[in-house]
Design a protein around this motif. Structure first.
Motif, PDB file in Angstrom:
ATOM      1  N   LEU A   1       2.860  -8.915  12.462  1.00  0.00           N
ATOM      2  CA  LEU A   1       2.941  -7.420  12.322  1.00  0.00           C
ATOM      3  C   LEU A   1       2.603  -6.754  11.081  1.00  0.00           C
ATOM      4  O   LEU A   1       1.965  -5.898  10.689  1.00  0.00           O
ATOM      5  N   SER A   2       3.054  -7.901   9.962  1.00  0.00           N
ATOM      6  CA  SER A   2       2.822  -7.412   8.608  1.00  0.00           C
ATOM      7  C   SER A   2       1.168  -7.391   8.488  1.00  0.00           C
ATOM      8  O   SER A   2       0.566  -6.446   7.756  1.00  0.00           O
ATOM      9  N   PHE A   3       0.496  -8.284   9.029  1.00  0.00           N
ATOM     10  CA  PHE A   3      -1.071  -8.358   8.892  1.00  0.00           C
ATOM     11  C   PHE A   3      -1.524  -7.268   9.258  1.00  0.00           C
ATOM     12  O   PHE A   3      -2.497  -6.583   8.956  1.00  0.00           O
ATOM     13  N   ARG A   4      -1.239  -6.835  10.720  1.00  0.00           N
ATOM     14  CA  ARG A   4      -1.808  -5.630  10.967  1.00  0.00           C
ATOM     15  C   ARG A   4      -1.106  -4.394  10.242  1.00  0.00           C
ATOM     16  O   ARG A   4      -2.214  -3.349  10.254  1.00  0.00           O
ATOM     17  N   TYR A   5      -0.195  -4.172   9.793  1.00  0.00           N
ATOM     18  CA  TYR A   5       0.168  -3.112   8.761  1.00  0.00           C
ATOM     19  C   TYR A   5      -0.739  -3.111   7.821  1.00  0.00           C
ATOM     20  O   TYR A   5      -1.350  -2.136   7.203  1.00  0.00           O
ATOM     21  N   LEU A   6      -0.999  -4.465   7.039  1.00  0.00           N
ATOM     22  CA  LEU A   6      -1.885  -4.307   5.858  1.00  0.00           C
ATOM     23  C   LEU A   6      -3.416  -4.095   6.008  1.00  0.00           C
ATOM     24  O   LEU A   6      -3.947  -3.640   5.178  1.00  0.00           O
ATOM     25  N   THR A   7      -3.786  -4.309   7.258  1.00  0.00           N
ATOM     26  CA  THR A   7      -5.100  -4.106   7.515  1.00  0.00           C
ATOM     27  C   THR A   7      -5.475  -2.769   8.293  1.00  0.00           C
ATOM     28  O   THR A   7      -6.595  -2.590   8.534  1.00  0.00           O
ATOM     29  N   ALA A   8      -4.419  -1.965   8.448  1.00  0.00           N
ATOM     30  CA  ALA A   8      -4.476  -0.662   9.275  1.00  0.00           C
ATOM     31  C   ALA A   8      -4.873   0.335   8.277  1.00  0.00           C
ATOM     32  O   ALA A   8      -4.628   0.311   6.993  1.00  0.00           O
ATOM     33  N   GLN A   9      -5.505   1.505   8.593  1.00  0.00           N
ATOM     34  CA  GLN A   9      -5.961   2.683   7.767  1.00  0.00           C
ATOM     35  C   GLN A   9      -4.599   3.683   7.951  1.00  0.00           C
ATOM     36  O   GLN A   9      -4.514   4.198   9.087  1.00  0.00           O
ATOM     37  N   HIS A  10      -4.077   4.065   6.800  1.00  0.00           N
ATOM     38  CA  HIS A  10      -2.795   4.533   6.948  1.00  0.00           C
ATOM     39  C   HIS A  10      -3.062   6.141   6.564  1.00  0.00           C
ATOM     40  O   HIS A  10      -3.884   6.231   5.531  1.00  0.00           O
ATOM     41  N   THR A  11      -2.707   7.168   7.158  1.00  0.00           N
ATOM     42  CA  THR A  11      -2.926   8.555   6.741  1.00  0.00           C
ATOM     43  C   THR A  11      -1.601   9.264   6.303  1.00  0.00           C
ATOM     44  O   THR A  11      -1.883  10.211   5.643  1.00  0.00           O
ATOM     45  N   ASP A  12      -0.590   8.745   6.216  1.00  0.00           N
ATOM     46  CA  ASP A  12       0.503   9.038   5.930  1.00  0.00           C
ATOM     47  C   ASP A  12       0.937   8.094   4.445  1.00  0.00           C
ATOM     48  O   ASP A  12       0.470   7.286   4.186  1.00  0.00           O
ATOM     49  N   ALA A  13       1.928   8.885   3.566  1.00  0.00           N
ATOM     50  CA  ALA A  13       2.215   8.243   2.261  1.00  0.00           C
ATOM     51  C   ALA A  13       3.007   6.799   2.700  1.00  0.00           C
ATOM     52  O   ALA A  13       3.815   6.747   3.454  1.00  0.00           O
ATOM     53  N   GLN A  14       2.496   5.917   2.007  1.00  0.00           N
ATOM     54  CA  GLN A  14       3.082   4.455   2.356  1.00  0.00           C
ATOM     55  C   GLN A  14       3.124   3.547   0.715  1.00  0.00           C
ATOM     56  O   GLN A  14       2.486   4.037  -0.185  1.00  0.00           O
ATOM     57  N   PRO A  15       4.113   2.942   0.586  1.00  0.00           N
ATOM     58  CA  PRO A  15       4.135   2.467  -0.604  1.00  0.00           C
ATOM     59  C   PRO A  15       3.209   1.108  -1.026  1.00  0.00           C
ATOM     60  O   PRO A  15       2.607   0.840   0.016  1.00  0.00           O
ATOM     61  N   GLN A  16       3.009   0.758  -1.972  1.00  0.00           N
ATOM     62  CA  GLN A  16       1.962  -0.270  -2.298  1.00  0.00           C
ATOM     63  C   GLN A  16       2.624  -1.665  -2.029  1.00  0.00           C
ATOM     64  O   GLN A  16       3.622  -1.842  -2.442  1.00  0.00           O
ATOM     65  N   VAL A  17       1.745  -2.524  -1.256  1.00  0.00           N
ATOM     66  CA  VAL A  17       2.329  -3.558  -1.277  1.00  0.00           C
ATOM     67  C   VAL A  17       1.992  -4.808  -2.135  1.00  0.00           C
ATOM     68  O   VAL A  17       0.581  -4.718  -2.273  1.00  0.00           O
ATOM     69  N   VAL A  18       2.820  -5.416  -2.948  1.00  0.00           N
ATOM     70  CA  VAL A  18       2.279  -6.218  -4.072  1.00  0.00           C
ATOM     71  C   VAL A  18       2.328  -7.494  -3.516  1.00  0.00           C
ATOM     72  O   VAL A  18       1.085  -8.261  -4.082  1.00  0.00           O
ATOM     73  N   LYS A  19       3.052  -7.986  -2.840  1.00  0.00           N
ATOM     74  CA  LYS A  19       2.976  -9.669  -2.324  1.00  0.00           C
ATOM     75  C   LYS A  19       3.549  -9.602  -0.867  1.00  0.00           C
ATOM     76  O   LYS A  19       4.051  -8.842  -0.317  1.00  0.00           O
ATOM     77  N   TYR A  20       2.598 -10.502  -0.337  1.00  0.00           N
ATOM     78  CA  TYR A  20       2.930 -10.752   1.238  1.00  0.00           C
ATOM     79  C   TYR A  20       3.052 -12.465   1.409  1.00  0.00           C
ATOM     80  O   TYR A  20       2.344 -13.283   0.920  1.00  0.00           O
ATOM     81  N   ILE A  21       4.231 -12.595   1.890  1.00  0.00           N
ATOM     82  CA  ILE A  21       4.236 -14.129   2.516  1.00  0.00           C
ATOM     83  C   ILE A  21       4.427 -14.054   3.960  1.00  0.00           C
ATOM     84  O   ILE A  21       5.053 -13.371   4.777  1.00  0.00           O
ATOM     85  N   SER A  22       3.521 -15.220   4.516  1.00  0.00           N
ATOM     86  CA  SER A  22       3.332 -15.366   5.762  1.00  0.00           C
ATOM     87  C   SER A  22       3.770 -16.922   6.079  1.00  0.00           C
ATOM     88  O   SER A  22       3.226 -17.736   5.581  1.00  0.00           O
ATOM     89  N   PHE A  23       4.769 -17.102   7.001  1.00  0.00           N
ATOM     90  CA  PHE A  23       5.175 -18.409   7.201  1.00  0.00           C
ATOM     91  C   PHE A  23       5.494 -18.435   8.671  1.00  0.00           C
ATOM     92  O   PHE A  23       5.921 -17.713   9.511  1.00  0.00           O
ATOM     93  N   ALA A  24       4.905 -19.843   9.116  1.00  0.00           N
ATOM     94  CA  ALA A  24       5.166 -20.329  10.449  1.00  0.00           C
ATOM     95  C   ALA A  24       4.322 -19.454  11.471  1.00  0.00           C
ATOM     96  O   ALA A  24       4.639 -18.859  12.504  1.00  0.00           O
ATOM     97  N   SER A  25       3.268 -19.064  10.826  1.00  0.00           N
ATOM     98  CA  SER A  25       2.248 -18.038  11.852  1.00  0.00           C
ATOM     99  C   SER A  25       0.706 -18.652  11.656  1.00  0.00           C
ATOM    100  O   SER A  25       0.410 -19.258  10.751  1.00  0.00           O
TER     101      SER A  25
END
Length: 260
Positions: free
Chosen positions: A149-173
């Motif tokens: 879910l996080s990966f989809r969010y990070l790679t989507a093109q957002h048209t509304d205001a979103q916070p900047q993602v600084v760090k991302y942890i993926s585990f067991a995926s």
């Protein structure tokens, strides 16, 4: 006249009790040793809100205990649980502000088996944090499908205001389809940690393969993303898919990556 219980039953009972006590003692020792680095550290205040995103069929037990442990170890002074109903309604418990020391948010989806809907709800939640609570920077921590879910969010093109993602942890995926087209949109500024588990003698954590976890890290790195890899190898107590988020060694890796 009452018959005496055979001696072998007494022997069997004592053996089972001894094994249970031995297992409990071993678990306690494993946890104490694994927790030492956590208790010894001092965690800096990054002023970044960390959002924990659980996996398929999950509930509050996925990340609830972890964020509570982090609070006890003084890595944070603000812990919030946000439950999102099937219709998108949010119920907030715990801290109502996100301006303390490393605020943590544990997300719980009511409809936890609908990844497309959950991705939309995650996007709406982060937009709400940005516009209603002035949260400008976040970390994303995803377990299993929560990582996807996080990966989809990070790679989507957002048209509304979103916070900047600084760090991302993926585990067991791992990737379940070719990620090439999506990786082209992955923000290169995001620092990433990939965590996996390997049960002794197995090819992974009994749900996700070690090869798949390593491919996740390899593909991100090939796309120019700053990425590191941590594999926990051990018994099912710590290395099983759903045990990884109840593991002090994993706790230590996450805390070090986020707050030291």
């Amino acid at each position: 006249m009452k018959r005496k219980q055979p001696k072998r039953h007494h022997w069997l009972g004592k053996t089972v009790l001894s094994l249970l006590l031995l297992a409990a003692g071993g678990y306690w020792l494993w946890w104490q040793i694994g927790s030492r680095p956590i208790h010894a550290r001092t965690y800096r205040n990054t002023n970044v809100v960390t959002v924990f995103i659980p996996g398929y069929g999950s509930n509050s037990l996925t990340f609830g205990p972890m964020v509570s442990r982090f609070q006890k170890d003084h890595a944070t002074n603000q812990v919030t649980t946000i439950k999102i109903s099937a219709t998108g309604k949010r119920t907030v418990t715990g801290a109502k502000r996100y301006d303390g020391k490393n605020p943590l948010i544990s997300v719980v989806f009511e409809d936890a088996k609908a990844p497309v809907k959950e991705t939309r709800q995650l996007t709406a939640l982060l937009h709400w944090l940005r516009t209603k609570h002035q949260v400008k920077r976040v970390n994303l921590v995803g377990h299993s499908m929560g990582s996807n879910l996080s990966f989809r969010y990070l790679t989507a093109q957002h048209t509304d205001a979103q916070p900047q993602v600084v760090k991302y942890i993926s585990f067991a995926s791992e990737f379940y389809r070719d990620p090439t087209s999506q990786l082209a949109h992955f923000p290169k500024s995001v620092q990433t940690l990939v965590i996996g588990g390997q049960i002794f003698g197995a090819k992974g954590d009994w749900a996700v393969s070690l090869a798949g976890v390593k491919r996740y890290e390899k593909e991100l790195k090939a796309a120019g993303v700053s990425t590191s890899l941590y594999i926990y190898r051990g018994t099912p107590i710590g290395a099983y898919h759903s045990s990884l988020h109840q593991n002090p060694y994993i706790d230590a890796e996450i805390l070090q990556f986020l707050f030291t």
